[in-house]
Scaffold this active site. Structure first.
Site, PDB file in Angstrom:
ATOM      1  N   CYS B  50       0.826  -1.204   0.000  1.00 18.97           N
ATOM      2  CA  CYS B  50       0.000   0.000   0.000  1.00 18.97           C
ATOM      3  C   CYS B  50       0.861   1.255   0.000  1.00 18.97           C
ATOM      4  O   CYS B  50       0.385   2.340  -0.290  1.00 18.97           O
ATOM      5  CB  CYS B  50      -0.984  -0.007   1.167  1.00 18.97           C
ATOM      6  SG  CYS B  50      -0.224  -0.352   2.732  1.00 18.97           S
ATOM      7  N   GLY B 191     -13.592   2.191  24.539  1.00 21.57           N
ATOM      8  CA  GLY B 191     -13.204   2.851  23.291  1.00 21.57           C
ATOM      9  C   GLY B 191     -12.411   1.883  22.431  1.00 21.57           C
ATOM     10  O   GLY B 191     -11.907   0.873  22.914  1.00 21.57           O
ATOM     11  N   MET B 193      -9.536   2.414  20.817  1.00 20.72           N
ATOM     12  CA  MET B 193      -8.113   2.489  21.170  1.00 20.72           C
ATOM     13  C   MET B 193      -7.819   1.670  22.408  1.00 20.72           C
ATOM     14  O   MET B 193      -6.813   0.986  22.528  1.00 20.72           O
ATOM     15  CB  MET B 193      -7.737   3.945  21.465  1.00 20.72           C
ATOM     16  CG  MET B 193      -7.482   4.742  20.235  1.00 20.72           C
ATOM     17  SD  MET B 193      -5.769   4.626  19.790  1.00 20.72           S
ATOM     18  CE  MET B 193      -5.120   5.971  20.767  1.00 20.72           C
TER      19      MET B 193
END
Lengths: 278, 438
Positions: B50, B191, B193
């Site tokens: 990528c 969350g 993260m």
């Protein structure tokens, strides 16, 4: 005696080179210097063993009677105990603190008379070398605790302030340093206690009294109380980390003063001058 | 034979261009064979990730190959060449060798020292080997690149410090606790993260996981996933005593953990250290907690700071890595030059031998009444002449292997003496490249 002095000087030189290697290894990021520093130190230690053995054979007594001898012996225990810690914790950084200290002791040693002391008959007791050996072993272990304490404070400050220098990547973890502090305390404190007790027994046989409040005895007792407080705090109240590190550093400061300061600034039965009649 | 590379990377092209030029990793056969069909290309390899696309080839005519490869890249993806020309770079000779060594060693990566690129190049090489587009030269080249990358990894600390937030958290924990496999982690809130960081701690072996959430069902769900224990949010503070590492990311507008709470918790833990990671914005934990002894509080910015510091540390290591790459370039270049020089010397000798033989035959045909002894001396003289003539050119060619002049000398010798092109390496490789063609 000349062979002995030569050996002493070579040992000192090797420690000097090892110190340089440690310092370069810590300041720069050169792994190779740190590894070689350890090898150099091991080599220096072996030489030092030979130096002490030669002297022991030559004088017929454990070489701890004069200031010169006890400085050399102190440096030897320091390096030896560091190497034992190195085997256990593999921390090269500790050596960067201990090796210069041993070197300084050796350098001070060169300024003192290397003459074999004409031993004061009072000291001609089996208790005398036992007392000095135990006391110096205790000192050496507490020196490790103090070095671990300095590393702890450096590391803790970086973790708290979140500003990391290159040193950060090479310091052991806080837990490792704190457990070193505890290990040192559990070995050093009994040694120190036995050192004081054996000293008292010897004093009784030499001077006819266990305790005379001579300055060295007083300062040793103060240091002993300090370490006793730390041990107590650790075991009961849960003292650890920063506080334990600070205690270990202050405690070693007291020990150094007991060892040097009392000889230099104060006078008493422990002054080496009295031993050798110089 | 020369090595050439045409490509683009995150440094030269934005993602909109990179995604249009990427090759699908599952269908490498067609592009590899198309690449090999380009006339000047003897061997080919395509690396496509990528962050970069690299076409690598072994060729006799580097300049021709480069322009052909540039055109190929555009044509294959049906883009007008002018659109991508500015984004493409090309390297040949020593520069091409350096480029691939640096890429494989992760010196050209977006995140310096990241380990994936080496694996991606290995995969790319795997395809080239599978479809037989890599031959003698690229085989050797790629294996050399892998060994350079390995040397860089083991001899420098380029990959040693964490450069992602969640890895940085694990590493900081190791700086505090030494071992984290006997530690407990508490996750407050859920969350993304926070979950990611928790996963890193779990894969690094924390022994106990506690989860709490305002919605108890969500806590239970996450706890089940992590094989941990759900704790009611109302009294999570009571359970903090068990936690060595705390991860928070709730949506709460105010602090959910204050200095007073933590003082109490630490006392009950007998001052055993705690590592608190506050990923929430607005923050969940009062920053004053960091001033308590044995409590280490990091918020998102702090962790970012650690990552930046680690990156700086990596950059310092990178210069060591560059030195290793430079050392290895020379070695490979020499091998490549050697590949040309040896056959040239042999061809040159063969040519002279042929001339000598022809001329001797002619001479002996005219002088029929020579004695055996005379013939021997004439043969010896002819031999001595070619040896003397060849001595200097051979020495120069051998020496020129070691420097950049090698190729020029080889070309000069081949032109001056009209030596046949070393057809043998073409024969070795082309048939492997496309069996259907023969």
């Amino acid at each position: 005696m000349t062979v002995n002095i030569l050996l002493f000087k070579i040992t000192l030189l090797v420690y000097f080179v090892a110190t340089i290697f440690y310092l370069i290894g810590v300041i720069s990021r050169k792994e190779r210097f740190r590894q070689n520093a350890v090898y150099l130190l091991i080599g220096g230690f072996v030489l030092h063993c030979i130096t002490l053995a030669v002297r022991w054979v030559a004088t017929g007594a454990i070489p701890v009677a004069s200031l010169h001898e006890s400085l050399s012996f102190f440096a030897w225990t320091l390096v030896g105990i560091y190497l034992i810690f190195y085997l256990r914790y593999r921390t090269v950084m500790l050596g960067a603190f201990i090796t210069p200290l041993a070197l300084v002791l050796m350098i001070i040693g060169t300024t003192t008379s290397a003459q074999a002391p004409a031993l004061n008959p009072m000291l001609d007791s089996w208790w005398f070398p036992v007392h000095v050996t135990l006391a110096l072993l205790g000192h050496a272990i507490f020196a490790i605790a103090a070095a671990a304490g300095v590393m702890y404070l450096l590391q803790e400050r970086m973790l708290k302030s979140k500003k990391f220098s290159g040193l950060f990547y090479r310091l052991p973890s806080l837990d490792t340093l704190d457990s070193m502090n505890y290990k040192c305390l559990t070995f050093g404190f009994p040694l120190m206690t036995m050192g004081i007790i054996s000293g008292a027994i010897w004093a009784n046989s030499a001077w006819g009294g266990y305790w005379r409040w001579d300055p060295k005895e007083t300062w040793a007792l103060i240091s002993w109380f300090l370490y006793a407080a730390l041990l107590h705090g650790r075991l009961t109240v849960g003292w650890r980390g920063r506080r334990a590190a600070i205690f270990a550093i202050i405690g070693f400061g007291f020990l150094l003063f007991t060892f040097f300061g009392v000889n230099l600034f104060l006078s008493g039965e422990h002054s080496f001058r009295n031993f050798t009649g110089q | 034979m020369h090595i050439v590379i045409v490509g683009l990377s995150h440094k030269t092209a934005p993602v909109e261009i990179r995604e249009r030029l990427a090759f699908a990793p599952t269908a490498m056969q067609r592009p590899l064979q198309k690449l090999l069909e380009l006339p000047p290309v003897a061997e080919g390899l395509i690396v496509s990730t990528c962050n970069r696309v690299e076409l690598c080839a072994a060729t006799k005519e580097p300049d021709v190959a480069i322009s052909a490869m540039r055109r190929f890249l555009a044509e294959y993806h049906e883009i007008t060449p002018s659109e991508i020309d500015d984004h493409l770079y090309d390297y040949q000779g020593e520069d091409a060798i350096r480029h691939l060594f640096r890429v494989a060693s992760s010196l050209d990566s977006m995140v310096l020292g990241e380990p994936q690129i080496l694996g991606q190049i290995k995969t790319a090489y795997g395809y080239a080997a599978e479809y037989k587009t890599a031959g003698l030269i690229l085989n050797r080249f790629l294996h050399k690149a892998f060994s350079v990358a390995k040397r860089v990894r083991t001899e420098t600390a380029i990959a040693s410090n964490a450069v992602s937030v969640s890895f940085a958290a694990v590493e900081l924990a190791r700086k505090i606790f030494d071992r984290i496999d006997n530690k407990a982690v508490m996750i407050i809130g859920a969350g993304e993260m926070c979950e990611l960081a928790a996963r890193h701690f779990i894969t690094n072996g924390v022994s106990k996981v506690l989860v709490t959430n305002r919605t108890f069902a969500r806590a239970e769900k996450l706890a089940a996933e992590f094989q941990g224990k759900a704790v009611p949010f109302e009294n999570f503070v009571d359970h903090l005593v068990e936690a060595d590492i705390v991860l928070t990311s709730t949506g709460a507008p105010n602090f959910i953990l204050g200095q007073r709470h933590m003082e109490d918790v630490l006392k009950r833990r007998k001052n055993r250290p705690m590592f608190l990671i506050d990923i929430a914005v607005p923050r969940d934990i009062d920053p004053k907690v960091n001033s308590l002894d044995n409590a280490y509080l990091y918020d998102v910015d702090d962790l970012q700071g650690v990552v930046q510091a680690n990156l700086k540390e990596r950059k310092k290591e990178a210069s060591k890595a560059e030195a290793i790459v430079e050392q290895e370039i020379g070695q490979f270049h020499q091998w490549l030059a050697n590949l040309e020089v040896k056959p040239t010397i042999i061809a040159l000798r063969r040519k002279f031998e042929e001339i000598r033989q022809q001329e001797l035959d002619k001479t002996f045909g005219n002088l029929k009444d020579l004695s055996g002894k005379d013939r021997k001396s004439i043969e010896a003289m002819a031999n001595a002449i070619i040896n003397k003539i060849l001595h200097q050119p051979t020495t120069v060619l051998k020496q020129s292997q070691n420097d950049a002049s090698g190729n020029d000398h080889v070309d000069a010798v081949r032109t001056l003496f009209d030596l046949p092109a070393p057809a043998d390496d073409d024969k070795e490789i082309k048939p492997l490249g496309d069996p259907g063609q023969e």
